[in-house]
Write an enzyme that holds these catalytic residues in place. Structure first.
Site, PDB file in Angstrom:
ATOM      1  N   GLU A 116      39.079  39.604  35.183  1.00 51.94           N
ATOM      2  CA  GLU A 116      38.254  38.454  34.792  1.00 51.94           C
ATOM      3  C   GLU A 116      38.321  38.193  33.283  1.00 51.94           C
ATOM      4  O   GLU A 116      37.498  37.456  32.740  1.00 51.94           O
ATOM      5  CB  GLU A 116      36.789  38.668  35.204  1.00 51.94           C
ATOM      6  CG  GLU A 116      36.561  38.966  36.670  1.00 51.94           C
ATOM      7  CD  GLU A 116      36.937  37.831  37.625  1.00 51.94           C
ATOM      8  OE1 GLU A 116      37.388  36.763  37.155  1.00 51.94           O
ATOM      9  OE2 GLU A 116      36.807  38.040  38.841  1.00 51.94           O
ATOM     10  N   HIS A 139      29.592  40.923  33.686  1.00 55.46           N
ATOM     11  CA  HIS A 139      29.658  40.463  35.079  1.00 55.46           C
ATOM     12  C   HIS A 139      29.305  41.618  36.004  1.00 55.46           C
ATOM     13  O   HIS A 139      29.781  42.740  35.795  1.00 55.46           O
ATOM     14  CB  HIS A 139      31.066  39.952  35.384  1.00 55.46           C
ATOM     15  CG  HIS A 139      31.334  39.755  36.843  1.00 55.46           C
ATOM     16  ND1 HIS A 139      30.637  38.842  37.610  1.00 55.46           N
ATOM     17  CD2 HIS A 139      32.203  40.365  37.689  1.00 55.46           C
ATOM     18  CE1 HIS A 139      31.088  38.891  38.853  1.00 55.46           C
ATOM     19  NE2 HIS A 139      32.033  39.811  38.924  1.00 55.46           N
ATOM     20  N   HIS A 141      27.409  42.557  40.307  1.00 55.52           N
ATOM     21  CA  HIS A 141      27.170  42.100  41.676  1.00 55.52           C
ATOM     22  C   HIS A 141      25.756  42.470  42.133  1.00 55.52           C
ATOM     23  O   HIS A 141      25.597  43.343  42.986  1.00 55.52           O
ATOM     24  CB  HIS A 141      28.195  42.739  42.618  1.00 55.52           C
ATOM     25  CG  HIS A 141      29.638  42.480  42.274  1.00 55.52           C
ATOM     26  ND1 HIS A 141      30.681  43.237  42.769  1.00 55.52           N
ATOM     27  CD2 HIS A 141      30.207  41.525  41.486  1.00 55.52           C
ATOM     28  CE1 HIS A 141      31.834  42.767  42.315  1.00 55.52           C
ATOM     29  NE2 HIS A 141      31.578  41.740  41.520  1.00 55.52           N
ATOM     30  N   GLU A 169       7.548  36.549  33.621  1.00 53.19           N
ATOM     31  CA  GLU A 169       8.570  36.822  32.610  1.00 53.19           C
ATOM     32  C   GLU A 169       9.786  35.880  32.692  1.00 53.19           C
ATOM     33  O   GLU A 169      10.440  35.615  31.679  1.00 53.19           O
ATOM     34  CB  GLU A 169       9.026  38.270  32.843  1.00 53.19           C
ATOM     35  CG  GLU A 169       9.776  38.907  31.733  1.00 53.19           C
ATOM     36  CD  GLU A 169      10.448  40.196  32.207  1.00 53.19           C
ATOM     37  OE1 GLU A 169      10.423  40.525  33.411  1.00 53.19           O
ATOM     38  OE2 GLU A 169      11.031  40.859  31.341  1.00 53.19           O
ATOM     39  N   HIS A 210      29.136  36.443  45.422  1.00 55.85           N
ATOM     40  CA  HIS A 210      29.933  37.351  44.582  1.00 55.85           C
ATOM     41  C   HIS A 210      29.066  38.064  43.533  1.00 55.85           C
ATOM     42  O   HIS A 210      28.984  39.284  43.535  1.00 55.85           O
ATOM     43  CB  HIS A 210      31.078  36.563  43.916  1.00 55.85           C
ATOM     44  CG  HIS A 210      31.989  37.407  43.101  1.00 55.85           C
ATOM     45  ND1 HIS A 210      33.348  37.204  43.026  1.00 55.85           N
ATOM     46  CD2 HIS A 210      31.744  38.469  42.287  1.00 55.85           C
ATOM     47  CE1 HIS A 210      33.894  38.113  42.237  1.00 55.85           C
ATOM     48  NE2 HIS A 210      32.936  38.900  41.764  1.00 55.85           N
TER      49      HIS A 210
HETATM   50  O1  2HA Z   1      36.240  43.548  38.230  1.00 55.16           O
HETATM   51  O2  2HA Z   1      34.044  42.231  39.866  1.00 55.16           O
HETATM   52  O3  2HA Z   1      35.122  39.806  39.957  1.00 55.16           O
HETATM   53  C1  2HA Z   1      36.084  43.353  39.581  1.00 55.16           C
HETATM   54  C2  2HA Z   1      35.252  42.156  39.804  1.00 55.16           C
HETATM   55  C3  2HA Z   1      35.963  40.881  39.925  1.00 55.16           C
HETATM   56 ZN    ZN Z   2      33.003  40.568  40.603  1.00 53.72          ZN
END
Ligand code: 2HA
Ligand code: ZN
Length: 272
Positions: A116, A139, A141, A169, A210
């Site tokens: 990414e 990033h 999940h 908050e 995602h």
């Molecule tokens: O790095 O999360 O979106 C692995 C991920 C790709």
């Molecule tokens: Zn990811």
């Protein structure tokens, strides 16, 4: 002269990636972090002065040439970085032509930056227009948030209003709301462009089914933003588990009063 592995930057990224894993938000090789490091902050580290390798990137980063980023490696597990920082992290400098990076430290078994990385670079580039102190793109999940992208409309105003009302908050931490892109294939230039265009107005962008991108001036700020959004999603989830019936909630007037009291400006048009 000291070794970069002992720098606060490597320590911070090692710790936060482990914490992201421990939250259950970065299974397997999920997640990626990039942290902009100022050249003057590198002056004291003896082992970041020579180019170890040149690595092509799938993005034209000309506008960021000369900038240094500490970046998680592609395919590596967030649970492991804390034990193998010199293998699973790399300090890279964007090359003059923008089409490659010079590896200055790390990735010592041949690793490369996260898949990414184009999205991260486009994200830094966009956020820097709004905040010259922008340094972190993160990033991950988060579980409850991802679940909500199945059950809720992918509408920025609607989802933001739910999050704002889940806890006092929320509005204070993300008065601009949350950005959302459609579902897209990850690791592509297209998803990077879509994400960066949202970062013009938001510091966080939800990737449906995602995860999320969070940005900020510090690791704490980017993490705190994601943490607060996920906490709101968790409260929403628990409300559904308790039967889903809302007896009372924070009113729009209450949110306006809150914004006034904390000196933040809610996204125009999101409150009635
Ligand atoms: O790095 O999360 O979106 C692995 C991920 C790709
Ligand atoms: Zn990811």
């Amino acid at each position: 002269m000291t070794k970069f592995i002992n720098s606060p930057f490597v320590k911070e990224v090692s710790k936060i990636t482990f914490r992201l894993f421990a939250h259950g938000w970065d299974e397997r090789n999920g997640g990626n972090v990039s942290y902009r490091i100022m050249p003057e902050e590198l002056a004291d580290y003896e082992d970041v002065k020579k180019i170890k390798r040149n690595i092509p990137i799938a993005f034209d980063g000309k506008n960021l040439a000369g900038m240094y980023f500490l970046v998680t490696a592609t395919g590596r597990y967030f649970k492991n970085i804390i034990d193998f920082p010199e293998r699973d992290l790399g300090l890279v400098r964007i090359a003059e032509d923008g089409k490659s990076v010079d590896l200055m430290w790390g990735y010592n078994d041949g690793a490369k930056p996260t898949s990414e990385f184009p999205t991260h670079l486009m994200g830094h580039q966009e956020r820097l227009k709004h905040d010259p102190k922008q340094r972190v793109v993160m990033h991950c999940h988060p579980t409850n948030l991802i679940a909500m992208t199945f059950t809720q409309k992918l509408d920025e105003k609607e989802l933001t209003r739910i999050f704002w009302k889940m806890q006092t908050e929320s509005l204070v931490v993300f008065p601009e709301g949350v950005g959302i892109i459609p579902w897209m294939v990850p690791g592509t230039i297209d998803i990077g462009k879509a994400t960066a265009s949202k970062l013009a107005n938001y510091r966080s962008v939800i990737w449906p089914h995602h995860g999320i991108f969070g940005t900020g001036e510090t690791i704490d700020e980017a993490f705190g933003l994601i943490e607060t959004i996920e906490k709101a999603a968790q409260i929403w989830t628990i409300i559904q588990m308790q039967g889903g019936k809302i007896e009372q909630t924070i009113t729009d007037q209450g949110l306006k009063d809150l914004a006034d009291s904390f000196g933040v400006t809610p996204h125009e048009g999101y409150l009635n």
